[in-house]
Scaffold this motif. Sequence first.
Motif, PDB file in Angstrom:
ATOM      1  N   THR A 184      -7.036  40.589  -4.913  1.00 54.79           N
ATOM      2  CA  THR A 184      -7.622  39.239  -4.796  1.00 54.79           C
ATOM      3  C   THR A 184      -6.585  38.139  -4.976  1.00 54.79           C
ATOM      4  O   THR A 184      -6.574  37.159  -4.238  1.00 54.79           O
ATOM      5  N   MET A 185      -5.724  38.287  -5.992  1.00 54.11           N
ATOM      6  CA  MET A 185      -4.784  37.222  -6.328  1.00 54.11           C
ATOM      7  C   MET A 185      -3.618  37.139  -5.346  1.00 54.11           C
ATOM      8  O   MET A 185      -2.779  36.249  -5.456  1.00 54.11           O
ATOM      9  N   TYR A 186      -3.535  38.114  -4.427  1.00 58.68           N
ATOM     10  CA  TYR A 186      -2.413  38.163  -3.487  1.00 58.68           C
ATOM     11  C   TYR A 186      -2.844  37.879  -2.052  1.00 58.68           C
ATOM     12  O   TYR A 186      -2.023  37.862  -1.156  1.00 58.68           O
ATOM     13  N   PRO A 189     -12.945  38.536  -9.608  1.00 58.56           N
ATOM     14  CA  PRO A 189     -12.003  39.639  -9.367  1.00 58.56           C
ATOM     15  C   PRO A 189     -12.249  40.821 -10.306  1.00 58.56           C
ATOM     16  O   PRO A 189     -12.842  40.660 -11.368  1.00 58.56           O
ATOM     17  N   MET A 190     -11.785  42.001  -9.871  1.00 53.93           N
ATOM     18  CA  MET A 190     -12.022  43.204 -10.691  1.00 53.93           C
ATOM     19  C   MET A 190     -10.889  43.485 -11.650  1.00 53.93           C
ATOM     20  O   MET A 190     -11.070  44.120 -12.672  1.00 53.93           O
ATOM     21  N   GLY A 191      -9.681  43.040 -11.286  1.00 53.85           N
ATOM     22  CA  GLY A 191      -8.535  43.296 -12.156  1.00 53.85           C
ATOM     23  C   GLY A 191      -7.744  44.516 -11.707  1.00 53.85           C
ATOM     24  O   GLY A 191      -8.256  45.403 -11.018  1.00 53.85           O
ATOM     25  N   THR A 192      -6.492  44.528 -12.080  1.00 48.48           N
ATOM     26  CA  THR A 192      -5.571  45.602 -11.727  1.00 48.48           C
ATOM     27  C   THR A 192      -5.359  46.504 -12.930  1.00 48.48           C
ATOM     28  O   THR A 192      -5.304  46.016 -14.059  1.00 48.48           O
ATOM     29  N   ARG A 243       5.351  51.926 -14.330  1.00 49.38           N
ATOM     30  CA  ARG A 243       6.240  51.155 -13.447  1.00 49.38           C
ATOM     31  C   ARG A 243       6.510  51.951 -12.166  1.00 49.38           C
ATOM     32  O   ARG A 243       6.317  53.166 -12.110  1.00 49.38           O
ATOM     33  N   VAL A 265       5.051  45.270  -5.546  1.00 49.05           N
ATOM     34  CA  VAL A 265       6.440  45.031  -5.945  1.00 49.05           C
ATOM     35  C   VAL A 265       6.536  44.228  -7.243  1.00 49.05           C
ATOM     36  O   VAL A 265       7.615  44.118  -7.826  1.00 49.05           O
ATOM     37  N   ASP A 266       5.416  43.675  -7.707  1.00 48.30           N
ATOM     38  CA  ASP A 266       5.420  43.045  -9.041  1.00 48.30           C
ATOM     39  C   ASP A 266       5.504  44.102 -10.147  1.00 48.30           C
ATOM     40  O   ASP A 266       5.668  43.767 -11.314  1.00 48.30           O
ATOM     41  N   PHE A 267       5.336  45.361  -9.787  1.00 49.23           N
ATOM     42  CA  PHE A 267       5.391  46.436 -10.794  1.00 49.23           C
ATOM     43  C   PHE A 267       6.671  47.258 -10.660  1.00 49.23           C
ATOM     44  O   PHE A 267       6.746  48.386 -11.148  1.00 49.23           O
TER      45      PHE A 267
END
Lengths: 327, 188
Positions: B70-72, B85-88, B93, B120-122
């Motif tokens: 959702t945030m992307y 949103p449901m969350g990640t 990593r 890629v944020d992870f």
Amino acid sequence: MNTLPPAPERFIWNRSHLLGLEDLSAAEILAVLDTAGALREVSTRSIKKVPALRGKVVVNLFFEDSTRTRSSFRLAAQRMSADVLDFSVSTSSVSKGETLADTALNLEALGVDAIVIRHRSSGAPHAVARVVRCSVINAGDGGHEHPTQGLLDLFTIRQTFAPRGKKFSDLHVAIVGDIAHSRVARSNLWGLTRLGAKVTLVGPTTLCPDQFAGLGAEVSHCLDDVLPRVDVVNMLRVQFERLASAAFPSIREYSRYFGLDEARLKRCRPDVLVLHPGPMNRGLEITSAVADGPRSGILRQVNNGLAVRMAVLYLCIGANSFAAKEF
Amino acid sequence: METLVTAAQVEGLISDLTRQILADPDIAADPGRLALVGIRRRGEIMAQRIGARLQRPGASPLDIGALDITMYRDDTVGIRPMTIPMGTVMNFRLDDRPVVLFDDVLHTGRSVRAALDGLVDFGRPRFIRLAVLIDRGGREYPIRADFVGRNLSVPPAARIRVYLKPTDPCDEIGLDRDPAAGAEEVCR
């Protein structure tokens, strides 16, 4: 044939502004808490940022001193990739006599998408929301409301009690202290009662008048009577800056009757949750042993405040942008 | 809703995707570092079900994450109504690891683009492969899948609805020719 029940209506957030919890339905409050729950994870990453509000501008318009709320909103906006403008009243034209509406309209003309406003006058955010098209978020207006503080308190309560299988309607919350001057107390009261919790307001008669019983809460002037019955104790700060006259004879007397110390904590249920909106007057309304002890949720409140403000900015700016596209 | 893929056939697609993933030489070269990430919600279910089949006996459990895109998205703020949103959920990593990204239906490619930004944020994966149950064509971004359950050609306005156990009561993939109508009938 096996037919699925109709899919539950997906909740849609429609509000451009967050002015107070008094206006919100239970579903809307839970929607903010759920969104905050989803966004909390972002702050645990090594890259603590998502691009959801990229290109949006949030202005902090604070007419009262604030360190934590202002920093929390600033960081929340940055975690959502919004740009942040900090507007200090002492360095602005407000000190030259500009009206609140003109200040807000000038900021909007710069292209801001949300105004986060704190003001000593109750209703100031509402007045701004009437003249601008961008989102307006109330960060505290006089003695009226502090909705994001109320929401982060609700979030912290749910985070503590949901794993124990308790809903808001199973909980009894005491809000203790300077109820008369407290916008935090009002936002908590609206939010908690809307979600079905029982609320008892506790304080000396000068700071906790019996008229508050009309708002759906019990009123008590004896903390020791209330403590054994409650699941949450929310200790308010004594606001010396808002006390027009001496509302209690001495600090020592206030502390003796309405301060939360270890001896009083022993009167509470063993799983009681202690909250405080900060900044604390240690030794006055709460002792260090309690504030830093195992029942305290105070630092979790600060942590959750970030996620709640990310959620509020996301939902309000998003709904406002969507509404602007529709018409 | 007309059925496109029955429950038994869904099971077959899951098995087939598992085989395709195992046959990838780059993944086979380092199976212990493989990470699976599903786009919430049904990509997440795919990742879990295929992860259970990829799990080697005696090996440590595969890392399986759930990504909320959702945030992307390029169409959240201002374009869609604001849903919750449901969350990640990513408890690991991705640095220097082979990653398989799962989504149920590949259509415009926009969800996958958003997911790549999120991934890629992870960390910086060694490579990312894409696995989808259905590729329905209609790409708007230059994205393609590496592992495909089935290619389907459907009218542009129609919607492919994927139901997967255990979050849905059954496995089924259907074609909804009139998504606005709403009524859903699955698991005949």
